[in-house]
Design a protein around this motif. Structure first.
Motif, short mmCIF file in Angstrom:
data_model
loop_
_atom_site.label_atom_id
_atom_site.label_comp_id
_atom_site.label_asym_id
_atom_site.label_seq_id
_atom_site.Cartn_x
_atom_site.Cartn_y
_atom_site.Cartn_z
N ASP A 178 0.83 -1.21 0.00
CA ASP A 178 0.00 0.00 0.00
C ASP A 178 0.86 1.26 0.00
OD1 ASP A 178 -2.24 -1.57 0.03
OD2 ASP A 178 -2.63 -1.34 2.18
N LEU A 179 1.94 1.24 0.80
CA LEU A 179 2.83 2.40 0.87
C LEU A 179 3.51 2.66 -0.47
CD1 LEU A 179 4.46 1.75 4.35
CD2 LEU A 179 3.01 3.70 3.75
N ARG A 180 3.97 1.59 -1.10
CA ARG A 180 4.59 1.74 -2.41
C ARG A 180 3.60 2.32 -3.42
NH1 ARG A 180 6.83 -2.16 -6.04
NH2 ARG A 180 4.90 -3.33 -5.77
N ASP A 181 2.35 1.86 -3.35
CA ASP A 181 1.33 2.36 -4.27
C ASP A 181 1.07 3.85 -4.04
OD1 ASP A 181 1.11 -0.14 -5.33
OD2 ASP A 181 -0.71 -0.69 -4.22
N ARG A 182 1.32 4.33 -2.82
CA ARG A 182 1.13 5.75 -2.50
C ARG A 182 2.38 6.57 -2.80
NH1 ARG A 182 -1.09 4.51 3.52
NH2 ARG A 182 -2.86 3.20 2.93
N GLY A 183 3.45 5.92 -3.24
CA GLY A 183 4.65 6.65 -3.64
C GLY A 183 5.81 6.58 -2.68
N THR A 184 5.67 5.85 -1.58
CA THR A 184 6.77 5.73 -0.62
C THR A 184 7.83 4.77 -1.15
OG1 THR A 184 5.22 6.07 1.21
CG2 THR A 184 7.38 5.17 1.77
N THR A 185 9.08 5.16 -1.03
CA THR A 185 10.20 4.29 -1.41
C THR A 185 10.59 3.46 -0.19
OG1 THR A 185 10.98 5.99 -2.92
CG2 THR A 185 12.54 4.23 -2.34
N ILE A 186 10.81 2.17 -0.39
CA ILE A 186 11.06 1.27 0.73
C ILE A 186 12.35 0.51 0.52
CG2 ILE A 186 10.20 -0.75 1.97
CD1 ILE A 186 7.35 0.34 0.98
N VAL A 187 13.20 0.55 1.54
CA VAL A 187 14.44 -0.23 1.55
C VAL A 187 14.34 -1.20 2.71
CG1 VAL A 187 16.95 -0.18 1.78
CG2 VAL A 187 15.77 1.70 0.61
N LEU A 188 14.48 -2.49 2.43
CA LEU A 188 14.35 -3.47 3.50
C LEU A 188 15.55 -4.41 3.51
CD1 LEU A 188 13.26 -6.63 2.52
CD2 LEU A 188 11.48 -5.14 1.61
N THR A 189 15.93 -4.79 4.72
CA THR A 189 16.87 -5.89 4.87
C THR A 189 16.08 -7.04 5.45
OG1 THR A 189 17.54 -5.45 7.17
CG2 THR A 189 18.68 -4.21 5.43
N THR A 190 16.39 -8.23 5.04
CA THR A 190 15.62 -9.37 5.52
C THR A 190 16.43 -10.65 5.42
OG1 THR A 190 13.59 -10.66 5.22
CG2 THR A 190 14.55 -9.70 3.25
N HIS A 191 16.16 -11.57 6.34
CA HIS A 191 16.70 -12.92 6.23
C HIS A 191 15.69 -13.84 5.55
CE1 HIS A 191 19.79 -11.71 9.22
NE2 HIS A 191 20.48 -12.66 8.64
N TYR A 192 14.45 -13.35 5.40
CA TYR A 192 13.42 -14.13 4.73
C TYR A 192 13.49 -13.83 3.23
CZ TYR A 192 11.64 -14.77 9.45
OH TYR A 192 11.52 -15.07 10.79
N ILE A 193 14.35 -14.57 2.55
CA ILE A 193 14.62 -14.25 1.16
C ILE A 193 13.38 -14.41 0.29
CG2 ILE A 193 16.05 -14.86 -0.83
CD1 ILE A 193 18.28 -15.54 1.06
N GLU A 194 12.48 -15.31 0.68
CA GLU A 194 11.26 -15.47 -0.11
C GLU A 194 10.43 -14.19 -0.09
OE1 GLU A 194 10.19 -16.89 4.07
OE2 GLU A 194 11.92 -16.97 2.70
N GLU A 195 10.54 -13.40 0.98
CA GLU A 195 9.82 -12.12 1.02
C GLU A 195 10.45 -11.12 0.06
OE1 GLU A 195 8.14 -12.31 5.58
OE2 GLU A 195 9.89 -11.08 5.17
N ALA A 196 11.76 -11.08 0.01
CA ALA A 196 12.43 -10.21 -0.95
C ALA A 196 12.08 -10.62 -2.37
CB ALA A 196 13.94 -10.26 -0.74
N GLU A 197 12.02 -11.92 -2.59
CA GLU A 197 11.69 -12.42 -3.93
C GLU A 197 10.29 -12.00 -4.34
OE1 GLU A 197 11.81 -16.61 -6.45
OE2 GLU A 197 12.55 -16.54 -4.39
N GLU A 198 9.37 -12.00 -3.38
CA GLU A 198 7.99 -11.64 -3.69
C GLU A 198 7.80 -10.13 -3.80
OE1 GLU A 198 3.53 -11.95 -1.68
OE2 GLU A 198 5.22 -12.98 -0.76
N MET A 199 8.49 -9.36 -2.93
CA MET A 199 8.17 -7.94 -2.79
C MET A 199 9.06 -7.00 -3.59
SD MET A 199 5.62 -7.98 -0.71
CE MET A 199 5.57 -6.21 -0.47
N ALA A 200 10.35 -7.32 -3.72
CA ALA A 200 11.32 -6.32 -4.19
C ALA A 200 11.27 -6.11 -5.71
CB ALA A 200 12.73 -6.74 -3.78
N ASP A 201 11.58 -4.87 -6.09
CA ASP A 201 11.78 -4.54 -7.51
C ASP A 201 13.24 -4.79 -7.88
OD1 ASP A 201 9.10 -3.46 -7.96
OD2 ASP A 201 9.74 -1.84 -6.64
N ARG A 202 14.15 -4.39 -6.95
CA ARG A 202 15.58 -4.63 -7.16
C ARG A 202 16.18 -5.26 -5.91
NH1 ARG A 202 19.34 -0.11 -8.66
NH2 ARG A 202 18.06 1.15 -7.25
#
Length: 310
Positions: A178-202
């Motif tokens: 929802d935040l991304r859809d509103r224009g917020t830029t998000i940088v995340l670190t995670t050990h749950y790589i499946e979440e990065a695979e699902e969510m990240a653009d880069r």
């Protein structure tokens, strides 16, 4: 246009430890960027420098064009941070601590926005509860609400779902979308790589203080991803026949399956030749299945040097 521009960022501590070594990174507005790396790789140090918590040894960081050293207030105003640690004001109520966080950045009181935040994070029913009375998962939700209270343009999530329940993880990623859809830029670190695979653009991979790779997620998986062909044999084999040696397949499940790993991007991946060789050798099979490498497979390969060609 980039909202975060990092150039030559280096951090060396008094002990001689170099936590960051000449990091260059540009992050565009409106994207979700996942920063991956093992413990001690430099992820939290990088975030801490951008947020003004740690002083860099060298390099520059600009947020929306504002230098974090020369224009700290302007830069920090645009940043929200959800840290790993559950550090909250134990005797404050949920609503008061989130409202106070908004005021710290000079934002006018906005009860409607606070209500929406707390509702989105399933905290509205807890708005009058003291932080000390909340569970660990609820405290994590409060940290997220505090980080969003001043409506930042750039949001850092440092291992945001580590050790939290499945429900919070689901709510968290719904909110991120929802935040991304509103224009917020998000940088995340995670050990749950499946979440990065699902969510990240880069995706960026950091190792021993160096940013070893930054790539579009889909491009990364195409460049470094492998495919695995699994052949379910009609009769188990005791060993790989010599006729199949050019493909270097391996036997699995007691010889009942033949596994062949290949580069899908190669001009001649070799699948057709392997199947012909099976037929010529009189080896029949019941089923075929191919599977693309996951982001986790690629990440592990990079850490062990298998992806160095990228």
């Amino acid at each position: 246009m980039s909202i975060l521009a990092i150039s030559g960022l280096t951090k060396t501590y008094g002990s001689g430890l170099t936590a960051l070594d000449g990091v260059d990174l540009s992050i565009d507005r409106g994207e979700i960027f996942a920063l991956l790396g093992p413990n001690g790789a430099g992820k939290t140090t990088l975030i801490s420098i951008v947020c003004g918590i740690v002083t860099p040894s060298a390099g520059t960081v600009k947020v929306a064009g504002f230098d974090i050293a020369r224009d700290y207030r302007q830069a920090r105003y645009r940043i929200g941070l959800v840290p790993q640690e559950l550090s909250t004001d134990a005797f404050e109520t949920v609503a008061d601590t989130v409202r106070f966080s908004r005021g710290l950045f000079g934002r006018r009181r906005d009860d409607a926005l606070i209500e929406r935040l707390l509702t989105d994070l399933s905290l509205w029913d807890k708005r009058d509860s003291k932080i000390m009375a909340l569970s660990g998962g609820m405290k994590r939700r409060v940290l997220i609400a505090k980080a969003l209270a001043h409506e930042p343009e750039l949001l850092f999530l440092d291992e945001p779902t580590a050790g939290v329940d499945v429900e919070l993880r689901r709510d968290m990623w719904r909110l991120v979308r929802d935040l991304r859809d509103r224009g917020t830029t998000i940088v995340l670190t995670t050990h749950y790589i499946e979440e990065a695979e699902e969510m990240a653009d880069r995706v960026g991979v950091i190792l021993k203080g160096k940013l070893i790779l930054v790539e579009e997620k889909t491009t990364l998986m195409q460049k470094l991803g492998k495919r695995t062909l699994t052949v379910a044999l009609a009769e188990p084999l005791g060993a790989v026949p010599a006729a199949l040696a050019p493909w270097a397949p391996t036997l699995k499940k007691g010889g009942a399956e033949l596994e062949y790993v290949f580069d899908a991007a190669a001009e001649r991946p070799g699948v057709a030749g392997l199947l012909r060789a099976l037929s010529d050798a009189g080896i029949s099979y019941k089923d075929l299945n191919t599977q693309q490498s996951s982001l986790e497979d690629i990440f592990v390969g990079l850490l062990h040097g298998d992806g160095a060609r990228a």
